[in-house]
Design a protein around this motif. Structure first.
Motif, short mmCIF file in Angstrom:
data_model
loop_
_atom_site.label_atom_id
_atom_site.label_comp_id
_atom_site.label_asym_id
_atom_site.label_seq_id
_atom_site.Cartn_x
_atom_site.Cartn_y
_atom_site.Cartn_z
N LEU A 1 50.99 69.31 85.03
CA LEU A 1 52.52 69.64 85.79
C LEU A 1 53.51 69.97 84.95
CD1 LEU A 1 52.88 67.49 89.27
CD2 LEU A 1 52.98 70.02 88.85
N PRO B 1 54.09 73.90 84.60
CA PRO B 1 55.16 74.83 85.62
C PRO B 1 56.53 74.04 85.73
CG PRO B 1 53.21 73.53 86.49
CD PRO B 1 53.02 73.58 84.99
N ILE B 2 56.61 72.76 85.60
CA ILE B 2 58.17 72.23 85.88
C ILE B 2 58.80 72.91 84.79
CG2 ILE B 2 59.12 69.97 85.52
CD1 ILE B 2 56.95 68.58 86.81
N HIS C 1 60.16 67.38 92.41
CA HIS C 1 58.87 66.68 92.26
C HIS C 1 58.89 65.41 92.47
CE1 HIS C 1 56.88 70.28 90.45
NE2 HIS C 1 58.06 70.65 90.04
#
Lengths: 306, 370
Positions: free
Chosen positions: A3, A6-7, A255
């Motif tokens: 993740l 993309p973060i 998130h």
């Protein structure tokens, strides 16, 4: 952690419009001018950039139009505050309100139309690398430009004669004038640069972040850019940190929602809490040392005598 | 000639800040007041207050389309003013009061956060009539109206249950208020009927309109495994993200397929026109009373925009069956057994949630992650 990439990419996008607009404002304020009209200039840039890209099909023309629209707005501000010596705070606020209205009026013809997003860099071999590719080699021009401007501004402000003159004007317009520097002309130049950067910041929103035009689409980012300049204590490198921190916390909270069973409102306020915290820490440190870093002549009109 | 020809608010004030709009409207009111004496039949003055810009292509846009329908229907018999981009809370009270003091006899306050301001202004202007959307407070001159948005969500949930391969659906939500919670629940329940294991991840933005944030939320949801995006915010930004990431998406408030020709499966479309026309008619013929109207698919206030070709025929039929069931009353989107997020049974098998309970719902159903 898959993740993370993309973060980070999302954080880069979120920080870029803030960084662009705030870089411009930083120069404006170092010249001793406080322009509260960033939001208005950004919106005009967003609208002009979108409209021209849509009409011509050329992103370069769109970006040029965005820069020109931001500068045109800045020129109005500069004329009011520098030539006519109008109050900077009031003129800046008026510029924001004017920009919101005018961009909505002209832009109404372009609402609801999609446009191609700014092309992303595509370097054979590099852009397809895992992790490094998306992080470093798959962004559009404005993202690289916004980051490249940070060292350029630092160099300009701290290592060039012109930068020194600009800072002198911002610290004491009278002294700079007495030394024979063209205070008003330098401030005009700074304002125009601020408009250019705000216009590009707006264009990033309408051509890359969310490739569309909608009224008031900046949603307060101009004000955040303004706060970031204070946050950065008028220093380019700190501005980079501030913009990425602010963008980062904003993305992180999306998130993190639901992660620890905490109410979403708490996460929504995180970026602002972070801003207040850092400001408090910085100003506490600054109080112990010498100054907070604000240009001494910030917001003070100058009228050349004789 | 009607006095309403003197100034056309839409042309002269569109998009200009609401302060100048109000000044303009004030000037117009003066002109009208002096000019209208010669005419026996004054037009009914109607005010609309929107929370977003009319160009949001979403919620405020849908109200503005309906305003135009009112103007078309009644022509010179009405004189319509609107104020857009009105912040919820104290600012809206000022705007609503201004509209009332300018002689607007019927005022539509179209967002949840205008509720208390509307009630307060209504007390000061007992002769004016107010209509507040999506709230729950009534008064002798304040009627309330709402759309059964959740009925559309139930139809879309059915489609999503079929279309999601990952079993994770991302929901970009605004505020945790009943209207939004109801939609999330109806959507989740309908999707679970198709695929019991489906999970709905919700991100709350605590704003109705911020295209950048809406896009960020959609990205975060897709990065978290969602392959279908639903939104209860006002701009088409999330649709664009879904398009660029190859996910599916459902639009809201108006058809957003232009922004995501491949991703956009369908949208819930609001058509407030018939409701507004009915209310204006009632004011004109003197039969207006404060009511509590909650129109949905049956009355046409909520409509399902055409499905994308990507939705297979049998899925479209399943979704239409849900739609028709809701319209003819044979299907209630909230039929028990329903458990909440903690697994506690909230609605026993065979029972449904009453409208009154729905309007203050504050719990999410099992399978929602937020």
């Amino acid at each position: 952690m898959e993740l993370a990439v993309p973060i980070i990419v999302a954080i880069i996008s979120a920080a870029t419009p803030l960084l662009l607009a705030a870089s411009g404002e930083l120069v404006v304020e170092r010249a001793g001018v406080l322009n509260l009209g960033i939001e208005g200039m950004m919106l005009m840039g967003a609208m002009a950039g979108f409209a021209v890209t849509l009409l011509t099909g050329s992103h370069i023309a769109g970006l040029a139009a965005a820069a020109a629209a931001g500068m045109a707005m800045a020129l109005v501000f500069a004329f009011l505050t520098l030539t006519l010596s109008a109050n900077q705070v009031a003129s800046g606020l008026a510029l924001t309100i004017f920009g919101i209205g005018l961009s909505a009026l002209i832009g109404s013809a372009y609402v609801g139309q999609p446009v191609a997003a700014l092309p992303k860099l595509d370097v054979a071999g590099l852009s397809d690398l895992p992790v490094i590719g998306p992080l470093l080699f798959r962004h559009d021009f404005l993202i690289y430009f916004s980051i490249a401007m940070v060292p350029v501004l630092w160099w300009y402000l701290n290592r060039t004669r012109a930068g020194l003159r600009l800072r002198a004007v911002g610290e004491s317009a009278e002294a700079a004038h007495a030394l024979g520097h063209p205070v008003i002309a330098i401030r005009y130049g700074a304002c125009l640069f601020g408009g250019l950067m705000a216009g590009l910041g707006g264009a990033f929103l309408s051509l890359s972040y969310t490739p569309m035009w909608a009224e008031s689409m900046t949603a307060g980012r101009g004000w955040i850019a303004l706060a970031l300049v204070v946050f950065a204590a008028w220093r380019p490198w700190r501005l980079l940190v501030g913009a990425y921190l602010f963008g980062g916390v904003g993305i992180f909270q999306l998130h993190a929602q639901g992660a620890w069973g905490l109410p979403s409102e708490l996460f929504s306020m995180l970026p602002y809490v972070a801003t207040i915290l850092v400001l408090t820490v910085i100003s506490a440190g600054a109080a112990r040392s010498r100054t907070f870093g604000a240009p001494a002549a910030l917001g003070r009109p100058f009228r050349p005598s004789g | 000639m009607s006095s309403s020809k003197i100034i056309v608010p839409e042309v002269s004030t569109r998009g200009i800040s609401r302060r100048s709009l109000l000044i303009g409207a004030g000037a117009a009111a003066l002109v009208l007041a002096s000019g209208s004496m010669a005419f026996a039949q004054d037009p009914l003055k109607i005010g609309f207050v929107y929370v977003g810009p009319i160009g949001d292509h979403g919620y405020s846009y849908s109200h503005d389309q309906a305003r135009q329908a009112v103007e078309k229907e009644f022509g010179d018999r009405v004189k319509v003013t609107f104020v857009e981009n009105v912040k919820e809370g104290p600012d809206s009270e000022r705007v609503i009061r201004q509209l009332a003091s300018e002689g607007n006899e019927l005022i539509f306050a179209t967002s949840f956060g205008f509720m208390q301001p509307t009630i307060r202004v209504a007390r000061q202007f007992p002769k004016a009539k107010f209509e507040h959307a999506t709230g729950y407070m009534k008064a002798p001159n304040v009627g309330i109206y709402n759309g059964r948005f959740h009925e559309g969500r139930a139809v879309h949930g059915t489609v999503a249950g079929h279309m999601s391969k990952s079993g994770v659906i991302g929901y970009v939500a605004s505020f945790p208020i009943p209207e939004v919670i109801m939609g999330i629940n109806a959507f989740t329940l309908a999707a679970q009927k198709v695929n019991p294991d489906i999970k709905v991840k919700v991100i709350w933005l605590n704003t109705w309109y911020d295209p950048g944030k809406e896009a960020d939320a959609a990205k975060a949801l897709i990065d978290g495994g969602a392959d279908v995006i639903v939104q209860h915010v006002d701009s088409p930004a999330a649709m664009q993200v879904a398009e660029s990431r190859g996910a599916y998406a459902f639009g809201q408030a108006s058809d957003m397929s232009r922004f995501a020709p491949n991703a956009h499966l369908s949208a819930i479309v609001y058509d407030w026109g018939p409701y507004y026309i009915e209310r204006v008619n009632k004011v004109l013929d003197g039969t207006w009373e404060p009511e509590d109207k909650w129109w949905g698919l049956k009355e046409g206030l909520i409509q399902i925009s055409p499905y994308n070709d990507k939705v297979p025929e049998d899925v479209q039929q399943a979704a239409d069956a849900v739609k028709n069931g809701i319209i003819d009353g044979s299907l209630h989107p909230f039929t028990g057994p329903i458990k909440d997020q903690k697994g506690v049974e909230r609605v026993p098998a065979g029972e449904t949630i009453s409208d009154a309970d729905l309007l203050k719902i504050d719990w999410l159903v099992e399978g929602v992650q937020s």
